[in-house]
Each structure stands twice: as C-alpha cells, then as structure tokens.
Write an enzyme that holds these catalytic residues in place. Sequence first.
Site, PDB file in Angstrom:
ATOM      1  N   GLU A 132      35.695  47.415  37.734  1.00  0.00           N
ATOM      2  CA  GLU A 132      36.494  46.475  38.816  1.00  0.00           C
ATOM      3  C   GLU A 132      37.372  47.320  39.445  1.00  0.00           C
ATOM      4  OE1 GLU A 132      36.231  42.192  37.262  1.00  0.00           O
ATOM      5  OE2 GLU A 132      37.618  42.992  36.282  1.00  0.00           O
ATOM      6  N   GLU A 140      44.137  42.759  35.147  1.00  0.00           N
ATOM      7  CA  GLU A 140      45.735  42.129  35.163  1.00  0.00           C
ATOM      8  C   GLU A 140      45.975  42.457  33.596  1.00  0.00           C
ATOM      9  OE1 GLU A 140      43.880  38.529  36.192  1.00  0.00           O
ATOM     10  OE2 GLU A 140      43.017  39.190  38.182  1.00  0.00           O
ATOM     11  N   SER A 171      35.844  40.172  43.748  1.00  0.00           N
ATOM     12  CA  SER A 171      35.752  39.641  45.345  1.00  0.00           C
ATOM     13  C   SER A 171      34.722  39.503  45.577  1.00  0.00           C
ATOM     14  CB  SER A 171      36.264  39.980  46.240  1.00  0.00           C
ATOM     15  OG  SER A 171      37.646  39.575  46.290  1.00  0.00           O
ATOM     16  N   GLY A 176      35.357  36.164  38.921  1.00  0.00           N
ATOM     17  CA  GLY A 176      36.513  35.326  39.482  1.00  0.00           C
ATOM     18  C   GLY A 176      36.925  34.517  40.067  1.00  0.00           C
ATOM     19  N   GLY A 177      37.049  34.158  41.271  1.00  0.00           N
ATOM     20  CA  GLY A 177      37.744  33.018  42.091  1.00  0.00           C
ATOM     21  C   GLY A 177      36.736  32.832  42.566  1.00  0.00           C
ATOM     22  N   GLY A 227      40.318  39.499  43.288  1.00  0.00           N
ATOM     23  CA  GLY A 227      41.185  37.937  43.870  1.00  0.00           C
ATOM     24  C   GLY A 227      42.152  38.149  45.458  1.00  0.00           C
ATOM     25  N   ASN A 272      34.678  34.764  34.216  1.00  0.00           N
ATOM     26  CA  ASN A 272      35.791  34.477  34.167  1.00  0.00           C
ATOM     27  C   ASN A 272      36.971  33.861  34.232  1.00  0.00           C
ATOM     28  OD1 ASN A 272      38.644  35.895  33.357  1.00  0.00           O
ATOM     29  ND2 ASN A 272      38.620  37.800  34.046  1.00  0.00           N
ATOM     30  N   TRP A 273      37.128  32.755  34.170  1.00  0.00           N
ATOM     31  CA  TRP A 273      37.742  31.800  34.237  1.00  0.00           C
ATOM     32  C   TRP A 273      39.073  32.135  34.889  1.00  0.00           C
ATOM     33  CZ3 TRP A 273      36.391  25.774  32.146  1.00  0.00           C
ATOM     34  CH2 TRP A 273      35.175  25.582  32.512  1.00  0.00           C
ATOM     35  N   LYS A 274      39.434  32.772  33.869  1.00  0.00           N
ATOM     36  CA  LYS A 274      41.813  33.936  33.945  1.00  0.00           C
ATOM     37  C   LYS A 274      42.170  31.992  33.146  1.00  0.00           C
ATOM     38  CE  LYS A 274      40.215  36.786  37.330  1.00  0.00           C
ATOM     39  NZ  LYS A 274      40.615  37.873  38.344  1.00  0.00           N
ATOM     40  N   HIS A 303      41.326  44.094  30.757  1.00  0.00           N
ATOM     41  CA  HIS A 303      41.169  43.830  32.384  1.00  0.00           C
ATOM     42  C   HIS A 303      42.614  44.671  33.224  1.00  0.00           C
ATOM     43  CE1 HIS A 303      41.294  40.863  35.778  1.00  0.00           C
ATOM     44  NE2 HIS A 303      39.990  40.470  35.575  1.00  0.00           N
TER      45      HIS A 303
HETATM   46  P1  PGA Z   1      37.774  38.132  41.503  1.00  0.00           P
HETATM   47  O1  PGA Z   1      38.239  38.349  40.304  1.00  0.00           O
HETATM   48  O2  PGA Z   1      36.423  37.907  41.408  1.00  0.00           O
HETATM   49  O3  PGA Z   1      38.302  36.534  41.963  1.00  0.00           O
HETATM   50  O4  PGA Z   1      37.895  39.094  42.764  1.00  0.00           O
HETATM   51  C1  PGA Z   1      37.267  38.719  39.536  1.00  0.00           C
HETATM   52  C2  PGA Z   1      37.721  39.629  37.827  1.00  0.00           C
HETATM   53  O5  PGA Z   1      38.979  39.560  38.126  1.00  0.00           O
HETATM   54  O6  PGA Z   1      37.268  39.267  36.908  1.00  0.00           O
END
Ligand code: PGA
Length: 261
Positions: free
Chosen positions: A169, A99, A215, A236-237, A175, A9-11, A97
């Site tokens: 999640e 977010e 994470s 994500g990250g 994050g 997930n590049w966000k 998600h």
């Molecule tokens: P993260 O994000 O790996 O940066 O914690 C995961 C996600 O939100 O899909």
Amino acid sequence: MKKKIVAANWKMNLTHKEVKPYLDRFLATVGEINEVQVVFIPSFTSIPAFADALEESPSFCELGAQDMHWEKEGAFTGEISAAMLQALQVKHVVIGHSERRQWFGESDEIVAKKTAAALQAGLHPIVCIGETLAERDGNRVEEVLERQLRKGLGDCSSRDLGSVVIAYEPVWAIGTGKTATAAQAQEAHAFIRSVLVSTFDPTTAEGVRIQYGGSVKPENARELMAQKDVDGALVGGACLNPESFARIVRCAEKRQPTSIT
Ligand code: PGA
C-alpha cells in the site's frame, strides 16, 4: 492456482447496525464467486454482528480485524487479543497498516511482534508495507519495502509464510484518489516477491498472495488485478459502498456474468 484475496477495510466507519444491510446489498450485487476469497474487516465493535451475518453467507466470505495486540492477555487497557478475535470467527488480521504506523507510532518491531503473535494463534496476518511519497521521490522504494518486509516478518519461518498475506500500500495512494499505475504496482509486487523468494523457501514465496491497496475502485481494479504479481486488493474508501465493493470483487473473478460490468 492461488485464489485472489480481496478485502474490505472499513477503517473507523459504519456501526454494527449497518452490517446486515451492507452484507445483503453486497451479496445481491456480487453474484456467484468461485475464485476469490473475500474478507470483511470492520471495526472491532461490528465484528460480532458480522460473525452472525456470515453464518448464513456463502463460504467465500470471511472475517478479519484491523489490528490486535501481541500479548495473549493481561493489563493492556483498550487492547484486543488474538484469542478474542478467534472466539468471534475472525480468521485474518491486518498488521502494520500505514495509518497505524503514522498515527499510532507502530514500528517495524511492533509489526514483527504482532505478526508473530497472530501466526502463533493461527490467525492469517495481512502485513502492510509501502513507501511514502518522499521515499518514492527519493528513489528509496526498494530499500523501504525490503526493510519493512524483513523486519516485519521477523522470525517467520517458511512454513509460517504460507499463512501470510502481504499488502503493498503506497502511502501516497491511500485515501488520496491517486492510484499507483498497474505498471508501478506490478514493479513493486515483483520486487516484494523477489525479496520473499531470496529469504524463504522459493515455492512457498511464489505462493504468497500480495494485495495492492491505495485508492482501488471498480474503474481501476481489473487492470491492477490483471498484473502477474497482484493477487488481490485491500480496499478502503470504495468498500464503504457495498455495490462498489461487489464490483471490485467481480474484477478478481475471471468468469464474468453479463449483467455486471
Ligand atoms: P483507500 O484505502 O482504498 O481508501 O485508499 C486503502 C487502505 O488503506 O487499506
């Protein structure tokens, strides 16, 4: 045997200009993959470049989107429809998600509408659920997960469920660098599975893939994905670095080449 599903997930990071170099570096590191489905989920503007680049890539690589609108078309300025995604070879779409729930007010009802619209269009929804730290501290994990699952899957039939991926999640792990322990992840995933089994056709529910997200890094991915009910990862990250993402994907593949650890 269900294939694990590992998604990047590049966000809101990277541009379409970085797609080709990213994919080249990823493929150069990841090696042969037979047992994992890999999904790249860039921002909308990078989807066409990814679709082009994936034409030349191995078939284990697929394309996803980070969101979509539930209506088929119309006066919804700024929104993207399922048909627009499908026209660009998108197969998967992240729905709900945390977010989006936190910053854009997405409710369980909106998640249900988007999930239904994705399924109707033939896209595979990756439905995200997870508790906040306050909810975990207040012993409300199961209550929250069950509510998000039941409402978010809305009127999904057992047949529909076969196309759904659930991403667990925990919001406190996204994050933050704080990963759920493998035991915490397994406990939540087993609970999610039990809710699915009691709500839908049990055989279909057993086959649903439940990804862990929060994470995930090359250092913790192997232990997380070794858990019985952890069927992949939503990253994500750590996915912004193609070599790190490749190492995470390798953790989901049983056969390991000696050159990559
Ligand atoms: P993260 O994000 O790996 O940066 O914690 C995961 C996600 O939100 O899909």
